[in-house]
Motif scaffolding. Structure first.
Motif, PDB file in Angstrom:
ATOM      1  N   ALA A   1      78.432  11.526  74.414  1.00 37.73           N
ATOM      2  CA  ALA A   1      78.266  11.731  75.856  1.00 37.73           C
ATOM      3  C   ALA A   1      76.821  12.048  76.226  1.00 37.73           C
ATOM      4  CB  ALA A   1      79.178  12.851  76.331  1.00 37.73           C
ATOM      5  N   ASN A   2      76.119  12.735  75.375  1.00 38.14           N
ATOM      6  CA  ASN A   2      74.746  13.149  75.659  1.00 38.14           C
ATOM      7  C   ASN A   2      73.707  12.171  75.130  1.00 38.14           C
ATOM      8  OD1 ASN A   2      75.693  15.476  76.876  1.00 38.14           O
ATOM      9  ND2 ASN A   2      75.720  16.605  74.956  1.00 38.14           N
ATOM     10  N   GLU A   3      74.137  11.030  74.651  1.00 39.74           N
ATOM     11  CA  GLU A   3      73.209  10.084  74.037  1.00 39.74           C
ATOM     12  C   GLU A   3      72.120   9.653  75.013  1.00 39.74           C
ATOM     13  OE1 GLU A   3      73.337   5.927  71.499  1.00 39.74           O
ATOM     14  OE2 GLU A   3      75.078   6.506  72.677  1.00 39.74           O
ATOM     15  N   ARG A   4      72.486   9.311  76.233  1.00 38.49           N
ATOM     16  CA  ARG A   4      71.492   8.851  77.209  1.00 38.49           C
ATOM     17  C   ARG A   4      70.511   9.966  77.548  1.00 38.49           C
ATOM     18  NH1 ARG A   4      72.900   8.580  82.950  1.00 38.49           N
ATOM     19  NH2 ARG A   4      70.851   8.998  83.701  1.00 38.49           N
ATOM     20  N   LEU A   5      71.033  11.162  77.762  1.00 36.41           N
ATOM     21  CA  LEU A   5      70.179  12.305  78.077  1.00 36.41           C
ATOM     22  C   LEU A   5      69.192  12.580  76.946  1.00 36.41           C
ATOM     23  CD1 LEU A   5      69.369  14.817  79.720  1.00 36.41           C
ATOM     24  CD2 LEU A   5      71.220  16.032  78.558  1.00 36.41           C
ATOM     25  N   LEU A   6      69.697  12.596  75.746  1.00 42.79           N
ATOM     26  CA  LEU A   6      68.824  12.897  74.615  1.00 42.79           C
ATOM     27  C   LEU A   6      67.793  11.794  74.380  1.00 42.79           C
ATOM     28  CD1 LEU A   6      71.400  14.543  72.222  1.00 42.79           C
ATOM     29  CD2 LEU A   6      69.617  15.659  73.565  1.00 42.79           C
ATOM     30  N   SER A   7      68.171  10.560  74.594  1.00 44.41           N
ATOM     31  CA  SER A   7      67.172   9.492  74.436  1.00 44.41           C
ATOM     32  C   SER A   7      66.120   9.587  75.530  1.00 44.41           C
ATOM     33  CB  SER A   7      67.830   8.114  74.421  1.00 44.41           C
ATOM     34  OG  SER A   7      68.399   7.826  75.672  1.00 44.41           O
ATOM     35  N   ASP A   8      66.502  10.068  76.730  1.00 40.55           N
ATOM     36  CA  ASP A   8      65.516  10.292  77.790  1.00 40.55           C
ATOM     37  C   ASP A   8      64.602  11.466  77.472  1.00 40.55           C
ATOM     38  OD1 ASP A   8      66.593   8.200  79.205  1.00 40.55           O
ATOM     39  OD2 ASP A   8      67.717   9.460  80.620  1.00 40.55           O
ATOM     40  N   LEU A   9      65.087  12.409  76.688  1.00 39.24           N
ATOM     41  CA  LEU A   9      64.287  13.584  76.320  1.00 39.24           C
ATOM     42  C   LEU A   9      63.295  13.310  75.187  1.00 39.24           C
ATOM     43  CD1 LEU A   9      66.871  16.503  76.483  1.00 39.24           C
ATOM     44  CD2 LEU A   9      64.891  16.159  77.959  1.00 39.24           C
ATOM     45  N   LEU A  10      63.462  12.238  74.472  1.00 42.04           N
ATOM     46  CA  LEU A  10      62.571  11.954  73.338  1.00 42.04           C
ATOM     47  C   LEU A  10      61.088  11.923  73.733  1.00 42.04           C
ATOM     48  CD1 LEU A  10      64.681   9.398  71.268  1.00 42.04           C
ATOM     49  CD2 LEU A  10      64.359  11.848  70.864  1.00 42.04           C
ATOM     50  N   PRO A  11      60.705  11.307  74.864  1.00 39.35           N
ATOM     51  CA  PRO A  11      59.284  11.356  75.248  1.00 39.35           C
ATOM     52  C   PRO A  11      58.792  12.782  75.523  1.00 39.35           C
ATOM     53  CG  PRO A  11      60.411   9.628  76.470  1.00 39.35           C
ATOM     54  CD  PRO A  11      61.448  10.397  75.719  1.00 39.35           C
ATOM     55  N   VAL A  12      59.662  13.658  76.001  1.00 42.67           N
ATOM     56  CA  VAL A  12      59.274  15.049  76.219  1.00 42.67           C
ATOM     57  C   VAL A  12      58.991  15.713  74.877  1.00 42.67           C
ATOM     58  CG1 VAL A  12      60.016  17.268  77.168  1.00 42.67           C
ATOM     59  CG2 VAL A  12      60.610  15.149  78.351  1.00 42.67           C
ATOM     60  N   PHE A  13      59.869  15.462  73.913  1.00 44.95           N
ATOM     61  CA  PHE A  13      59.622  15.989  72.569  1.00 44.95           C
ATOM     62  C   PHE A  13      58.303  15.470  72.012  1.00 44.95           C
ATOM     63  CE2 PHE A  13      64.447  16.286  72.120  1.00 44.95           C
ATOM     64  CZ  PHE A  13      64.469  17.648  72.326  1.00 44.95           C
ATOM     65  N   ASP A  14      58.061  14.182  72.211  1.00 41.12           N
ATOM     66  CA  ASP A  14      56.800  13.600  71.739  1.00 41.12           C
ATOM     67  C   ASP A  14      55.608  14.282  72.392  1.00 41.12           C
ATOM     68  OD1 ASP A  14      58.295  11.849  70.204  1.00 41.12           O
ATOM     69  OD2 ASP A  14      58.150  10.194  71.647  1.00 41.12           O
ATOM     70  N   GLY A  15      55.697  14.543  73.693  1.00 38.39           N
ATOM     71  CA  GLY A  15      54.607  15.217  74.405  1.00 38.39           C
ATOM     72  C   GLY A  15      54.377  16.627  73.886  1.00 38.39           C
ATOM     73  N   LEU A  16      55.449  17.343  73.618  1.00 37.59           N
ATOM     74  CA  LEU A  16      55.322  18.692  73.078  1.00 37.59           C
ATOM     75  C   LEU A  16      54.713  18.673  71.672  1.00 37.59           C
ATOM     76  CD1 LEU A  16      58.659  20.332  74.266  1.00 37.59           C
ATOM     77  CD2 LEU A  16      56.348  20.948  74.990  1.00 37.59           C
ATOM     78  N   GLU A  17      55.171  17.736  70.848  1.00 34.41           N
ATOM     79  CA  GLU A  17      54.608  17.622  69.501  1.00 34.41           C
ATOM     80  C   GLU A  17      53.123  17.307  69.555  1.00 34.41           C
ATOM     81  OE1 GLU A  17      56.962  14.703  67.464  1.00 34.41           O
ATOM     82  OE2 GLU A  17      58.531  16.136  66.960  1.00 34.41           O
ATOM     83  N   GLY A  18      52.763  16.382  70.441  1.00 37.69           N
ATOM     84  CA  GLY A  18      51.347  16.030  70.585  1.00 37.69           C
ATOM     85  C   GLY A  18      50.528  17.208  71.079  1.00 37.69           C
ATOM     86  N   GLY A  19      51.050  17.986  72.009  1.00 39.39           N
ATOM     87  CA  GLY A  19      50.345  19.159  72.509  1.00 39.39           C
ATOM     88  C   GLY A  19      50.191  20.222  71.448  1.00 39.39           C
ATOM     89  N   LEU A  20      51.198  20.392  70.607  1.00 37.34           N
ATOM     90  CA  LEU A  20      51.107  21.381  69.535  1.00 37.34           C
ATOM     91  C   LEU A  20      50.159  20.939  68.425  1.00 37.34           C
ATOM     92  CD1 LEU A  20      54.865  22.429  69.242  1.00 37.34           C
ATOM     93  CD2 LEU A  20      52.972  23.805  70.144  1.00 37.34           C
ATOM     94  N   ALA A  21      49.978  19.651  68.271  1.00 36.51           N
ATOM     95  CA  ALA A  21      49.097  19.131  67.223  1.00 36.51           C
ATOM     96  C   ALA A  21      47.619  19.313  67.581  1.00 36.51           C
ATOM     97  CB  ALA A  21      49.395  17.664  66.972  1.00 36.51           C
ATOM     98  N   VAL A  22      47.319  19.381  68.876  1.00 40.11           N
ATOM     99  CA  VAL A  22      45.928  19.537  69.307  1.00 40.11           C
ATOM    100  C   VAL A  22      45.503  20.981  69.095  1.00 40.11           C
ATOM    101  CG1 VAL A  22      44.379  19.470  71.291  1.00 40.11           C
ATOM    102  CG2 VAL A  22      46.111  17.695  71.007  1.00 40.11           C
ATOM    103  N   GLU A  23      44.389  21.128  68.403  1.00 37.51           N
ATOM    104  CA  GLU A  23      43.853  22.468  68.178  1.00 37.51           C
ATOM    105  C   GLU A  23      42.596  22.602  69.013  1.00 37.51           C
ATOM    106  OE1 GLU A  23      43.552  23.630  64.112  1.00 37.51           O
ATOM    107  OE2 GLU A  23      45.385  22.578  63.596  1.00 37.51           O
ATOM    108  N   THR A  24      42.769  23.269  70.141  1.00 34.87           N
ATOM    109  CA  THR A  24      41.648  23.447  71.053  1.00 34.87           C
ATOM    110  C   THR A  24      41.712  24.843  71.651  1.00 34.87           C
ATOM    111  OG1 THR A  24      40.526  22.602  73.002  1.00 34.87           O
ATOM    112  CG2 THR A  24      42.909  22.457  73.014  1.00 34.87           C
TER     113      THR A  24
END
Length: 180
Positions: free
Chosen positions: A76-99
């Motif tokens: 049931a949550n498949e569509r929601l979770l697939s829509d959330l994947l770019p948010v996860f990617d953005g968070l991972e990218g933000g955490l990877a930046v050391e500034t």
């Protein structure tokens, strides 16, 4: 005497023929009843077969429906979770930046938050933003009241915790401070 003797032997075969006619009628009735019984037994066997097939079909439909419901719940949550994947990617990218640049970090968090809100709104979630509105007990939970000359009595001064509505149903009330 001849007439009596001749009638007696003639009567005996006539009586035997009468008995055989009655027996023949009984025999015909028995055969007709046997045929009717055989037809009735065939009809019952056919009905039993139809009944068993219908029961099996109903059982198969019940199993199919149960399997489909389990699949629907499971994914049931498949569509929601697939829509959330770019948010996860953005968070991972933000955490990877050391500034040490706090402004850049804040900007990245704001973009990620907006992306998350977009996904949530696309799935029926609405944010309750009550500041400046009249207090509504169906959508807001008053935590405290303060004297505020800048606000009218009964209006929301600030929000302590954001509230959410999912498809026109209150998911969580906004925790607010109300003007006295």
């Amino acid at each position: 005497m001849q007439n009596t003797e001749s009638t007696a032997p003639q009567g005996a075969p006539g009586a035997e023929e009468g008995m055989s006619a009655a027996e023949a009628a009984v025999q015909a009735d028995m055969e007709a009843l046997s045929q009717q019984l055989a037809q009735a037994e065939n009809a019952v066997a056919e009905m039993r077969d139809v009944l068993l097939r219908e029961r099996a079909e109903l059982e198969n439909q019940r199993r199919r429906l149960q399997r489909d419901l389990e699949q629907a719940r499971k994914f049931a949550n498949e569509r929601l979770l697939s829509d959330l994947l770019p948010v996860f990617d953005g968070l991972e990218g933000g955490l990877a930046v050391e500034t040490a640049d706090l402004a850049a970090m804040r900007q990245g968090l704001e973009l990620t938050y907006k992306s998350l809100l977009k996904v949530a709104e696309g799935n029926g979630l609405k944010v309750i933003k009550p500041v400046g509105e009249a207090f509504n007990p169906e959508l807001h939970q008053a935590v405290s009241m303060i004297d505020s000359p800048a606000h009218t009595s009964g209006s929301v001064v600030s929000t302590l915790q954001t509230g959410y509505v999912l498809n026109d149903r209150l998911l969580r009330p906004a925790m607010v401070v109300v003007a006295n």
